[in-house]
Design a protein around this motif. Sequence first.
Motif, short mmCIF file in Angstrom:
data_model
loop_
_atom_site.label_atom_id
_atom_site.label_comp_id
_atom_site.label_asym_id
_atom_site.label_seq_id
_atom_site.Cartn_x
_atom_site.Cartn_y
_atom_site.Cartn_z
N LEU A 1 48.76 1.45 56.10
CA LEU A 1 49.50 0.12 56.28
C LEU A 1 48.77 -0.55 57.47
N ASP A 2 48.92 -1.74 57.58
CA ASP A 2 48.52 -2.30 58.95
C ASP A 2 49.29 -2.07 60.02
N THR A 3 50.64 -1.69 59.56
CA THR A 3 51.39 -1.22 60.73
C THR A 3 51.08 -0.07 61.29
N ASP A 4 50.55 0.91 60.39
CA ASP A 4 50.14 2.18 60.87
C ASP A 4 48.88 1.77 61.92
N ALA B 1 56.13 -1.53 65.48
CA ALA B 1 56.25 -0.30 64.92
C ALA B 1 56.96 0.86 65.98
N HIS C 1 56.63 -9.41 57.80
CA HIS C 1 55.57 -8.51 57.42
C HIS C 1 56.17 -7.03 57.26
N TYR C 2 57.02 -6.75 58.31
CA TYR C 2 57.55 -5.35 58.54
C TYR C 2 58.54 -5.06 57.30
N VAL D 1 56.21 -4.39 54.22
CA VAL D 1 55.60 -3.10 54.31
C VAL D 1 56.57 -2.25 53.92
N LEU E 1 56.75 -2.16 50.43
CA LEU E 1 55.70 -1.55 49.85
C LEU E 1 55.63 -0.09 50.06
N LYS E 2 56.06 0.57 51.12
CA LYS E 2 56.35 1.87 51.28
C LYS E 2 57.27 2.64 50.22
#
Lengths: 213, 319
Positions: free
Chosen positions: A113-116, B79, B122-123, B126, B129-130
């Motif tokens: 994912l883009d956070t990765d 992150a 956004h996080y 995510v 999504l995760k």
Amino acid sequence: MLNPLQKDVLTELVNVYVGHAASLLSEMVGLRILLSVPRVELIPEAEMEQGNLPLPEIFSPGHIVSSYLSFGQDFRGKAFLVFPVQKAKLLVNACIGEELLLEEGDAVPPRFLDTDFDVLKEISNLILNAVIGEFGNLLETRVVFTVPEVELIDVTESDQRLFLKDGVYILILHTNFTVAEIEVQGVIMIALNLNSVSSLLKKIDFLLEEQDV
Amino acid sequence: MFKLAYLALDKVNQGIIILDKDLKIVFWNAWLEQYTGKSQEETIGQKLPKLFPDLSRKPCLDAFQGALFHRQSRFLSGALHHCFIAPVGEIRKDVRQNLLVEPLDYDDEKYILLQISDLTGHYSRVKQLKHMLKEIDSEYEQVRAAAKINRFKAFHDALTGLPNRYLFYDRLDNAISMAQRNKEMLAVVFLDLDGFKEVNDSYGHEAGDLLLQAVADRLRELLRESDTLARLGGDEFLLIFPQIKSEADAATIAKKILTALAHPFMFWGWELYLTASIGISLYPKDANDSRNLINKADLAMYQVKNSGKNDYHFYHSVT
């Protein structure tokens, strides 16, 4: 390309550089991170492209994650930090404290994912800055950096894109990461032009002569 | 033109800060005024790490030093660092920001350019999504496990766990191909228990089931790894013995089976005695396909049934 003595000096230098990066990384993620470079190679790019020399094992077919930054002025080139995709995901998960759910030999590449990618961008930024910055200090020259870009690429198509044309020589640093008891292997590749390589070698020879005196 | 560039920076949809070499704020854009509730008047000239303590953490100070003294650009991710500049009256949990630190030179003076983007929304997407991916993965695992069980069930007998008729045919076809290639002999054994119906009638179906399981266990013990034992249904079992050297080998196996079944079966305090009728066909002598080999072993077995049971016969002795 490098004689054994030059190789030893370069290995010692880059281990100091990545050691510094490792301590910064450890502080950042709150985990003990060790970085070491057991092997260093300097390869003319042409030979690498013609396949005369075996590519690092990391380039076995499959996806890889590559982050690269350009640096300029007197010491010029591009620096890449490359991981097989599974290893990159392991490294990211270890750094953000997520469960490591990867199975060895998983055929499907792990989902990035883009956070990765942001985490990898920061890690590679720190490591590549440390290595390139210290090379700059060693050569007593100013180095201008960009922030790295991170890409997920298929190794079959990567060859041309990785070794960009302004590099004539590729300095390959085989790098081991140990994060929270997990071992991750990556490769730092630095594409250098002829001038940068000769000034680096000149400096290394100078250091060797100094030791002899 | 300078004024225009200044106005543009004010309109940018992220936080832009310029610091001097003492980390004092020299530029603070409108996005930040709205985001932090702190106006330009309140911030210009102030030391940034003092105003926002999250920016006095070591990685941030390292990045500022790197930009000022080594001209290094640094990216710090939400992150890993979560938040750098606290938003005003924040009710959202777990604010995430990315920070980009870059060197700036102007008029022989060194400055630092900071770009801050808020990625909280956004996080959280995510994260969702995760979570979704995890659920999909675990459902996929369940489906895979169920498929594996179904595959096993489709080719095995539920009572004894032995291969069923379909798997037996498949194994026999393979064994025949192998024997053909290596010019070897194989034996197909058809086994029918004698008097099983009486056990069912006298002791009930549950006892009958237990007896069939016990028979399967005893037969299993006689097998080599390359042999196959299957339950055809009812009290009928089929066996494949590949790579035998002679008819005598097959006779030895048949005798062993009869001996193994001759011992009494014990359960629920009862002692049950059981015998079996065994018919044997041989590849390539009697047939060279699975259907005929089974049929001929079946015929041989009936020959035994008709001539007193508890014995074995080869197909050739039928004719």
